[in-house]
Design a protein around this motif. Sequence first.
Motif: not given
Length: 414
Positions: A241-246, A248-249, A252
């Motif tokens: 999940v943390r890698n997926a958030a990274l 996405g960041d 963006r």
Amino acid sequence: MTSTGDGREGTGRDGPWWWERRRGAVLDVGLGVASAVECAFEGVPTAREAGVPVWAGVLFGALVGSTLVLRRCRPVAVVLVGIAVTPATMGFLLGVVGLYTLAAYEVSRRVLATLAAMSLAGTFVVTYVQTRGDVEADGTLVIVLSVFMAVALTVPPVLLGLYVGARRRLMESLQERADSLERELSLLADRAEERAEWARQEERTRIAREMHDVVAHRVSLMVVHAAALQAVAAKDPVKAVRNAALVGDMGRQALTELREMLGVLRAPEKQPAVREVSAPAAPEEGPTLGELEALVGQSRAAGMTVEVLVQGEGGGYRPEVEQTAYRVVQEALTNCHKHAPGARVVVRLAHREGEVAMQVENGPCEGEARGADLPSGGNGLLGMRERVVGLGGVFVSGPTDGGGFKVSAVLPAR
């Protein structure tokens, strides 16, 4: 052959023999015919006085008068013929037109003065002799009348010829200057077009470098995180999940920078003409050295071991210097992700007097670490070199003795 300046000169040559223009030949032939007819009539009394046949006087006068046809190619000879036949009281048109043509030509002023004086003296003597024999008057009146006739038949055509010749030379000089100015304007236009093309090419190169830096770094990190996400998705959902958030960041941030760059490209429809030929515009406001820690943090989050060493205190750099320094470090880190996954990386930044230096060095790949199969276009090092050299700096890159790779750059602060 130089034109006489009486409106018959031209840029093209379409006349026969020594004439530049056909209408000039027609004019001279017409003057020659008129002079021949005049001298032929004047040859009749001359032949009677000399006791020769009339037809001989007529033929002689016609031959003398027809020499006016040669006034353009032999002006001196025409004037000499006119002076020679002055005692025979013939060749009025021949003498006047001959003197005008001689003065209009670019001949020696000494030759002109000599021939004009000879014509003046000849006319004065002939008029004096004829007037003294025909008119019963005092000597003063005869002299005044002779001087008047000599001056009237000599000075006006000479002055008119000098004026026309000077005016023609002035017009030729003005035309030459106009042609020279036109050539200079043409050269300036060509140079302006070359500078405009060079400016457009430089601007395209700069934009290409910006696009490469933004896309290559962000997308490279996204690919690294996506590979890590794929590897830990089943084993460690929290890290996934943390890698997926990274990811996405990163996406963006990449989109934000691309939007900013595209906004710069949307120029107004009407721009000043001078801007098109000016030097390429300075880079728009971009990242600075203050954002370097965040840049390194993104690489650390992707699993890279990065050490940052800073010497001295910076500040007060030009925006293009700060942006170039940031891009050099960014592109060097991107290359480390591509070509040296798992290697230890050291980023050195030194603020010196009058310059700022940066160096990114990676060691050899540790163990069996593998990258995410990132493609490489081979433009990273070239783009960094172009950026640094464009600001008057020095760029060096190459392998190290320990099996790693090093990128170094020095930029002038001002």
